[in-house]
Structure formats: structure tokens, C-alpha cells
Design a protein around this motif. Structure first.
Motif, PDB file in Angstrom:
ATOM      1  N   GLN A  15       0.830  -1.210   0.000  1.00  0.00           N
ATOM      2  CA  GLN A  15       0.000   0.000   0.000  1.00  0.00           C
ATOM      3  C   GLN A  15       0.860   1.254   0.000  1.00  0.00           C
ATOM      4  O   GLN A  15       0.555   2.235  -0.692  1.00  0.00           O
ATOM      5  CB  GLN A  15      -0.928  -0.005   1.214  1.00  0.00           C
ATOM      6  CG  GLN A  15      -2.004  -1.084   1.175  1.00  0.00           C
ATOM      7  CD  GLN A  15      -2.796  -1.154   2.461  1.00  0.00           C
ATOM      8  OE1 GLN A  15      -2.457  -0.524   3.464  1.00  0.00           O
ATOM      9  NE2 GLN A  15      -3.867  -1.946   2.443  1.00  0.00           N
ATOM     10  N   LEU A  16       1.950   1.213   0.766  1.00  0.00           N
ATOM     11  CA  LEU A  16       2.861   2.355   0.805  1.00  0.00           C
ATOM     12  C   LEU A  16       3.495   2.597  -0.559  1.00  0.00           C
ATOM     13  O   LEU A  16       3.536   3.738  -1.047  1.00  0.00           O
ATOM     14  CB  LEU A  16       3.948   2.119   1.856  1.00  0.00           C
ATOM     15  CG  LEU A  16       5.141   3.082   1.856  1.00  0.00           C
ATOM     16  CD1 LEU A  16       4.681   4.512   2.112  1.00  0.00           C
ATOM     17  CD2 LEU A  16       6.177   2.657   2.883  1.00  0.00           C
ATOM     18  N   GLU A  17       3.967   1.546  -1.193  1.00  0.00           N
ATOM     19  CA  GLU A  17       4.647   1.680  -2.483  1.00  0.00           C
ATOM     20  C   GLU A  17       3.707   2.225  -3.566  1.00  0.00           C
ATOM     21  O   GLU A  17       4.158   2.816  -4.544  1.00  0.00           O
ATOM     22  CB  GLU A  17       5.199   0.315  -2.920  1.00  0.00           C
ATOM     23  CG  GLU A  17       6.320  -0.216  -2.034  1.00  0.00           C
ATOM     24  CD  GLU A  17       7.694   0.223  -2.505  1.00  0.00           C
ATOM     25  OE1 GLU A  17       7.888   0.354  -3.725  1.00  0.00           O
ATOM     26  OE2 GLU A  17       8.579   0.433  -1.643  1.00  0.00           O
ATOM     27  N   ASN A  18       2.391   2.030  -3.396  1.00  0.00           N
ATOM     28  CA  ASN A  18       1.412   2.532  -4.364  1.00  0.00           C
ATOM     29  C   ASN A  18       0.924   3.938  -4.046  1.00  0.00           C
ATOM     30  O   ASN A  18       0.103   4.486  -4.778  1.00  0.00           O
ATOM     31  CB  ASN A  18       0.215   1.577  -4.432  1.00  0.00           C
ATOM     32  CG  ASN A  18       0.574   0.262  -5.103  1.00  0.00           C
ATOM     33  OD1 ASN A  18       1.364   0.240  -6.049  1.00  0.00           O
ATOM     34  ND2 ASN A  18       0.025  -0.845  -4.607  1.00  0.00           N
ATOM     35  N   ARG A  19       1.405   4.500  -2.957  1.00  0.00           N
ATOM     36  CA  ARG A  19       1.002   5.866  -2.578  1.00  0.00           C
ATOM     37  C   ARG A  19       1.582   6.885  -3.552  1.00  0.00           C
ATOM     38  O   ARG A  19       2.684   6.709  -4.073  1.00  0.00           O
ATOM     39  CB  ARG A  19       1.519   6.215  -1.181  1.00  0.00           C
ATOM     40  CG  ARG A  19       0.619   5.822  -0.048  1.00  0.00           C
ATOM     41  CD  ARG A  19       1.118   6.540   1.196  1.00  0.00           C
ATOM     42  NE  ARG A  19       0.341   6.202   2.372  1.00  0.00           N
ATOM     43  CZ  ARG A  19       0.396   6.884   3.501  1.00  0.00           C
ATOM     44  NH1 ARG A  19       1.185   7.942   3.591  1.00  0.00           N
ATOM     45  NH2 ARG A  19      -0.327   6.527   4.537  1.00  0.00           N
ATOM     46  N   GLN A  20       0.836   7.969  -3.707  1.00  0.00           N
ATOM     47  CA  GLN A  20       1.368   9.080  -4.504  1.00  0.00           C
ATOM     48  C   GLN A  20       2.412   9.833  -3.686  1.00  0.00           C
ATOM     49  O   GLN A  20       2.415   9.784  -2.460  1.00  0.00           O
ATOM     50  CB  GLN A  20       0.239  10.031  -4.905  1.00  0.00           C
ATOM     51  CG  GLN A  20      -0.699   9.459  -5.952  1.00  0.00           C
ATOM     52  CD  GLN A  20      -1.695  10.508  -6.422  1.00  0.00           C
ATOM     53  OE1 GLN A  20      -1.964  11.470  -5.717  1.00  0.00           O
ATOM     54  NE2 GLN A  20      -2.227  10.320  -7.605  1.00  0.00           N
ATOM     55  N   ALA A  21       3.260  10.545  -4.362  1.00  0.00           N
ATOM     56  CA  ALA A  21       4.275  11.344  -3.683  1.00  0.00           C
ATOM     57  C   ALA A  21       3.617  12.504  -2.938  1.00  0.00           C
ATOM     58  O   ALA A  21       2.602  13.035  -3.383  1.00  0.00           O
ATOM     59  CB  ALA A  21       5.278  11.880  -4.695  1.00  0.00           C
ATOM     60  N   PRO A  22       4.176  12.926  -1.799  1.00  0.00           N
ATOM     61  CA  PRO A  22       3.673  14.121  -1.104  1.00  0.00           C
ATOM     62  C   PRO A  22       3.920  15.361  -1.956  1.00  0.00           C
ATOM     63  O   PRO A  22       4.500  15.277  -3.050  1.00  0.00           O
ATOM     64  CB  PRO A  22       4.496  14.158   0.189  1.00  0.00           C
ATOM     65  CG  PRO A  22       5.131  12.808   0.316  1.00  0.00           C
ATOM     66  CD  PRO A  22       5.288  12.303  -1.084  1.00  0.00           C
ATOM     67  N   SER A  23       3.496  16.510  -1.446  1.00  0.00           N
ATOM     68  CA  SER A  23       3.739  17.764  -2.169  1.00  0.00           C
ATOM     69  C   SER A  23       5.233  18.048  -2.230  1.00  0.00           C
ATOM     70  O   SER A  23       6.013  17.537  -1.413  1.00  0.00           O
ATOM     71  CB  SER A  23       3.027  18.915  -1.471  1.00  0.00           C
ATOM     72  OG  SER A  23       3.627  19.176  -0.214  1.00  0.00           O
ATOM     73  N   ALA A  24       5.625  18.872  -3.194  1.00  0.00           N
ATOM     74  CA  ALA A  24       7.043  19.194  -3.367  1.00  0.00           C
ATOM     75  C   ALA A  24       7.624  19.833  -2.105  1.00  0.00           C
ATOM     76  O   ALA A  24       8.764  19.566  -1.725  1.00  0.00           O
ATOM     77  CB  ALA A  24       7.214  20.135  -4.558  1.00  0.00           C
ATOM     78  N   GLU A  25       6.811  20.680  -1.429  1.00  0.00           N
ATOM     79  CA  GLU A  25       7.286  21.335  -0.210  1.00  0.00           C
ATOM     80  C   GLU A  25       7.566  20.311   0.878  1.00  0.00           C
ATOM     81  O   GLU A  25       8.624  20.353   1.525  1.00  0.00           O
ATOM     82  CB  GLU A  25       6.256  22.346   0.293  1.00  0.00           C
ATOM     83  CG  GLU A  25       6.711  23.099   1.538  1.00  0.00           C
ATOM     84  CD  GLU A  25       5.692  24.104   2.037  1.00  0.00           C
ATOM     85  OE1 GLU A  25       6.084  25.040   2.745  1.00  0.00           O
ATOM     86  OE2 GLU A  25       4.497  23.945   1.709  1.00  0.00           O
TER      87      GLU A  25
END
Length: 354
Positions: A15-25
Motif C-alpha cells: 500500500q505504501l509503495e502505491n502511494r502518490q508522492a507528497p507535495s514538493a514542499e
């Protein structure tokens, strides 16, 4: 148990590996903090999932996702390793309690000095108070070797553009046992300072408070720093308050400039009332409070109550105490009454003479 904790690790990491990246900040904030931890030696090299599977076995390790929150009071970002979501906290049980201190303990220390001297605390006997803050407190407490596979952080790697992992060799901020393990250290340091060198010192987690007399200052502060050096620790120069007749500690300002008449005046630190007023207002808007938010507000409120005559505002905590035990964010008439009372108190001029 640890076996039960690891039973769902494959699914959790999937599930973690399929998460989207957080915001650039957030990526930048978390990366900078984590690289500082790596430079200090508290984190190991970045690794991919396959490397950890090879080292520990598939499903035999479990990471904590590192995230960042903005702290209005300190005007800074703080990184937290989410041991609640990864369930490491659920695998922890303790039979001892944390022992800290309070503003009233400080008053007791000064009262004892007054008894020993037998005269008002003025002139050469005037009391000076200083504070010290430990540098990178949790990150200097080692974790057990047996827990290496469950003290691994996960962040979004900005160069690899995927989730990456790093083994921590120290306590992580977000692990509930980290608080208990860390707090044994300041308790030990205070015991050494008092028993070996007779230093009037108290501590609240990583914050230390010193008491000195005009005739000897800064003797206590100097020797406490020497003890810290001997034990391999350090204080933050940036957060230090040099010995003074008035010093903020735990959100309270103690003023000993009136000690000639055997009085001390307590008042909230500047901005403290406004900060609590904002927290209460935000809770009212949402009509939902989590146990973590309730615990945080209760801690702030208990310290503030030491500045209120008779500490009368402590009698209205029942609704907030209930909220501290909730499994999910909720609301109740009792909490509504408690917050309403707090809001009214925040509008009063607060101060206490002892």
C-alpha cells in the motif's frame, strides 16, 4: 506481539509503495531533515524494498512513514515518524509512568533556598533562573538491536522518485516507547547533578531548569553543562536562557524581582493565552476532537493553570479528560462545556502571586 505486527507487513508495504508522492514542499522538508539525521549518524543509507527483503526476509520488516507538520508556535516544520499508522505503537506496552516536573516544583526549590538562607532572596542571595534545551534529544538514544527491523523510516526519495527506506539506530520521534526510554536520561542527569554536585536543577523531558544565587552565578548553569559534556550530550545554544530574575519555563513566566517581600509572580508566557484561545476556537469550528489533540490541549492547560489563583480552572477538565481516551475524533456536551469555560478564562487578565 512482534510476530502479529509483521504478519501484515507485505500488505502494508504494498500500500505504501502505491502511494502518490507528497507535495514538493513536504518532500523537501522531510528530505532535508532526514539527510541531517543521516549526517549525524542516527540514520543509515537509503535502501530500496528489495534490499531490505534480502536483509530481513520478505514481510520480516516494517517501516514508519515520515511526515511533517507545521508548528505555528515555533514557526517551524517538525518531522514525525507515524508509528500509529504502522502499528508499532500498538505493539508497545509499559508498566511504568513518566515522571517530569512543573512550575510549582520550581517554587518549592526557591522556597527551600529561602529557608536555608533565612533571609529574603535579594542582593547577593537574589535568585537567578536559567533554562537549557537538549540538542537532538531522541536521536541520541540507541534502539535495541533486536528492533532494527521495525525502526525503519520511509520517505519519498526526490532523486530516485520512489519510496526509499533507512534503518534508524536511535529512537524515532513518533514511537510511544521513545518518550519513556528518553525520559530516563534527563531523570538520571538531574539525579547526578543534585547528588554529586548539589545543583538545584529540575527537568521537563529535554528542557532543564537551573537555580542560582547572584553571589555564585552562573555556577549552577556552568556545572550542569560540564556534566552534560562528561556524559556525551549537549545543550542548544540557540534555545538557552541565561540566568535571570525572570525566566519562561513550561509556558509560564516566573518573576522573582519582587522577592524582597517574599513573593513570586507567575504569568503566562507572552502569546500563550492567544495560542490556547486559537486551539479552542479551531476545535469549536470543527466540532470534532481527536485524543491526540485533547492530550496536547490538556498539557498546555495544566501548565497555564499554575498561573491562575487557586488553580481553579483545573476543575473543568472532565470533558477534556474523556476526549483523551477516544478511539476516533468526536464531540460531547461535556467537552463543549469545558471548552466554553476555557475560552472565557482566556479572555481574563491572568496572573498569580505566591
Amino acid at each position: 506481539s512482534k510476530k502479529e505486527l509483521l504478519a501484515t507487513s507485505v500488505e502494508f508495504i504494498d500500500q505504501l509503495e502505491n502511494r502518490q508522492a507528497p507535495s514538493a514542499e513536504l518532500i523537501g522538508v522531510i528530505w532535508d531533515r532526514s539527510e541531517k539525521d543521516r549526517a549525524s549518524g542516527s540514520l543509515g543509507p537509503w535502501m530500496r524494498r528489495g534490499q531490505l527483503d534480502e536483509k530481513y526476509g520478505r514481510g520480516q520488516w516494517r517501516p514508519l512513514i515520515r511526515f511533517a507538520i507545521w508548528q505555528e508556535g515555533g514557526m517551524k516544520w517538525r518531522c514525525i515518524d507515524d508509528a500509529k499508522a504502522s502499528m508499532q505503537n500498538a505493539a508497545h506496552e509499559a508498566t511504568e509512568r513518566i515522571h517530569t516536573t512543573s512550575t510549582l516544583m520550581a517554587i518549592s526549590v526557591v522556597r527551600r533556598l529561602r529557608q536555608l538562607i533565612g533571609a529574603p532572596l535579594v542582593g547577593p542571595f537574589g535568585v537567578l533562573n536559567g533554562t537549557e534545551d537538549m540538542e537532538d534529544a531522541y536521536h541520541k538514544v540507541p534502539r535495541a538491536d533486536a528492533d532494527a527491523n521495525v525502526t525503519i523510516i520511509a520517505i519519498w526519495h526526490p532523486l530516485w522518485e520512489c519510496w526509499a527506506y533507512s534503518e534508524s539506530v536511535t529512537m524515532l520521534f513518533g514511537l510511544s516507547p521513545a518518550v519513556l526510554h528518553f525520559n530516563r536520561l534527563p531523570a538520571f542527569i538531574v539525579a547526578v547533578a543534585r547528588r554529586w554536585l548539589a545543583l538545584p536543577v529540575i527537568s521537563f523531558f529535554d528542557d532543564f531548569r537551573t537555580f542560582d544565587l547572584q553571589m555564585a552565578s552562573p555556577s549552577v548553569a556552568r556545572w550542569l553543562r560540564r556534566i552534560m559534556e562528561w556524559l556525551g550530550w549537549s545543550f542548544s545554544d540557540r534555545k538557552r536562557y541565561e540566568p535571570n530574575v525572570s525566566v519562561p519555563f513550561l509556558g509560564v513566566v516566573e518573576d522573582y524581582s519582587v522577592a524582597a517581600d517574599d513573593w513570586v509572580h507567575l504569568r503566562p508566557k507572552e502569546g500563550r493565552q492567544e495560542a490556547i484561545h486559537k486551539i479552542v476556537g479551531d476545535m469549536y469550528k470543527r466540532k470534532r476532537v481527536s485524543s491526540g489533540e485533547a492530550l496536547s490541549l490538556r498539557g498546555k492547560w495544566l501548565h497555564l493553570c499554575t498561573t491562575i489563583p487557586g488553580r481553579m480552572a483545573r476543575g473543568h477538565l472532565f470533558g477534556l479528560n474523556d476526549a483523551c481516551t477516544w478511539d476516533t475524533p468526536s464531540w460531547s456536551p461535556q467537552l463543549d462545556h469545558a471548552l466554553c469555560f476555557m475560552d472565557a478564562v482566556m479572555k481574563l487578565p491572568i496572573g498569580r502571586w505566591i
